[in-house]
Design an enzyme around this catalytic site. Sequence first.
Site, mmCIF file in Angstrom:
data_model
loop_
_atom_site.group_PDB
_atom_site.id
_atom_site.type_symbol
_atom_site.label_atom_id
_atom_site.label_comp_id
_atom_site.label_asym_id
_atom_site.label_seq_id
_atom_site.Cartn_x
_atom_site.Cartn_y
_atom_site.Cartn_z
ATOM 1 N N ILE A 27 24.245 28.748 3.155
ATOM 2 C CA ILE A 27 25.507 29.422 2.857
ATOM 3 C C ILE A 27 26.232 29.563 4.186
ATOM 4 O O ILE A 27 25.731 30.228 5.076
ATOM 5 C CB ILE A 27 25.206 30.800 2.260
ATOM 6 C CG1 ILE A 27 24.336 30.592 1.034
ATOM 7 C CG2 ILE A 27 26.480 31.543 1.947
ATOM 8 C CD1 ILE A 27 23.981 31.838 0.308
ATOM 9 N N CYS A 28 27.359 28.901 4.338
ATOM 10 C CA CYS A 28 27.917 28.806 5.683
ATOM 11 C C CYS A 28 29.419 28.960 5.706
ATOM 12 O O CYS A 28 30.067 28.918 4.688
ATOM 13 C CB CYS A 28 27.633 27.440 6.289
ATOM 14 S SG CYS A 28 25.945 26.931 6.158
ATOM 15 N N THR A 29 29.957 29.091 6.912
ATOM 16 C CA THR A 29 31.397 29.021 7.110
ATOM 17 C C THR A 29 31.671 27.940 8.150
ATOM 18 O O THR A 29 31.051 27.948 9.210
ATOM 19 C CB THR A 29 31.945 30.369 7.618
ATOM 20 O OG1 THR A 29 31.603 31.386 6.680
ATOM 21 C CG2 THR A 29 33.455 30.323 7.791
ATOM 22 N N ARG A 84 34.183 35.264 2.333
ATOM 23 C CA ARG A 84 34.277 35.059 3.776
ATOM 24 C C ARG A 84 35.502 34.221 4.096
ATOM 25 O O ARG A 84 35.910 34.110 5.243
ATOM 26 C CB ARG A 84 33.004 34.354 4.288
ATOM 27 C CG ARG A 84 31.783 35.256 4.356
ATOM 28 C CD ARG A 84 30.494 34.474 4.436
ATOM 29 N NE ARG A 84 30.153 33.892 3.146
ATOM 30 C CZ ARG A 84 29.926 32.596 2.935
ATOM 31 N NH1 ARG A 84 29.961 31.746 3.932
ATOM 32 N NH2 ARG A 84 29.644 32.153 1.725
#
Length: 396
Positions: free
Chosen positions: A143-145, A334
């Site tokens: 789970i990333c940005t 986010r």
Amino acid sequence: MLLDRDPIICVFLASVVVCAMAQHAPPWTEDCRKSTYPPSGPTYRGPVPWYTINLDLPPYKRWQELMIDKGSSLKVIVKSMTDMANAFVPSGKLMEMVDHKLHDLLGKLPAPYEEEMKGIAAVTDIPLGEIISFNIFYELFTICTSVIAEDKKGHLLHGRNMDFGIFLGWNINNNTWIVTEELKPLTVNLDFQRSNKTVFKASSFAGYVGMLTGFKPGLFSLTLNERFSLNGGYIGVLEWMLGKKDAMWIGFITRLVLENGTSYEEAKSILTKTKILAPAYFILGGNSSGEGCVITRDRKQSLDVYELEADQGRWYVVQTNYDRWKNTLFLDDRRTPTKMCLNRTTQENISFETMYDVLSTKPVLNKLTVFTTLMDVKKGRLETYLRDCPDPCIGW
Ligand SMILES: *[C@@H]1O[C@H](CO)[C@@H](O)[C@H](O)[C@H]1NC(C)=O
Ligand SMILES: *[C@@H]1O[C@H](CO)[C@@H](O)[C@H](O)[C@H]1NC(C)=O
Ligand SMILES: *[C@@H]1O[C@H](CO)[C@@H](O)[C@H](O)[C@H]1NC(C)=O
Ligand SMILES: *[C@@H]1O[C@H](CO)[C@@H](O)[C@H](O)[C@H]1NC(C)=O
Ligand SMILES: *[C@@H]1O[C@H](CO)[C@@H](O)[C@H](O)[C@H]1NC(C)=O
Ligand SMILES: *[C@@H]1O[C@H](CO)[C@@H](O)[C@H](O)[C@H]1NC(C)=O
């Protein structure tokens, strides 16, 4: 929108202590951070060591030096995964299957990965099935940005937070995710070389042979973010086991592009067209103005390619884990804070410094964040920093 996520995530979310609205209110969100770079203070855990991976060596031997250093840390995390599997299936049958049957079930994995994993298993003395499971894990739970931004001079910067470890247990003693913490000592920067020359550089976890974050100096940068979908990676893995092997593992296609890709355009074409095992977002940046895009992938095809257009005011692209044309899960937004902080930064002031500020702002920074990476293709710079998110901080 919830339906886009797997039911297990919903169950999980419902059982987490943190209140649903918390993400939209202080102290779990904060004003865009300023002057956090160079990294220091409580959100900075420390630097990441560099290792060279020599591609001239046979695949079986490439990871030896690294795994001698990191074998004990890998054992810790593999044990956590094993304990979890044994908690689900107390008879121990699941792990027995992983240790003795998984490799047969999957069949031979493509070169060079099969041999590389065998080499890692041999050096660390961890069963091959567990090394393979560790590698499959990243296909399913990152789970990333990711952000690509272009400054006023047409210079590109690529940043990402690597968030990993949800589901896999919470440590109530210090309010951290167990696996997220265990990944920090495994985080390494890798310089892949042929004939003593850099082919690409990446930030990764020792024991993992795919790539999720990396760049080819002078040519392009690439990050991969998980895309949740009902028709998701599980089905792809199942199809693979059943003998339908025409799709590529997502961490492997990213590695292939970094290792053997020759240009931004070629990378874009491969990432758009190749059949893959799990849905994903590829965030790809090039070496000149306008070369930056987010490719939203289904297993079979590309659904959307969203590109920079600085002259139209689109000087950045941002990707978390939701399709850009859909709302984010309300518990996990986010995207809005990332964009808001980039907007406040302005194109005039975007730099490694301000990109790090954006990626240090809660909830873009959260308890799942293992590291933050900054890449500059043209200058050949890759910097990775281990992160912490002390309380009060949201769980994801
Ligand atoms: C939390 O505790 C675990 C287990 O003792 C430790 O490995 C980890 O480094 C701690 N994390 C923080 C942020 O204190
Ligand atoms: C790489 O460098 C080492 C040490 O400088 C040298 O011994 C080796 O022959 C070089 N290898 C290649 C393939 O050029
Ligand atoms: C890159 O190409 C070389 C030469 O064809 C090949 O041996 C290697 O396996 C390829 N790398 C990957 C990651 O597929
Ligand atoms: C930028 O990438 C292209 C290939 O996409 C390459 O031909 C060109 O030489 C690169 N430019 C620089 C300055 O490295
Ligand atoms: C950021 O700026 C763009 C362009 O002005 C605007 O469309 C967008 O709504 C802004 N986003 C946020 C979260 O402030
Ligand atoms: C951009 O940076 C300059 C110099 O650090 C600063 O004076 C200016 O206020 C910044 N602009 C914005 C919009 O933050």
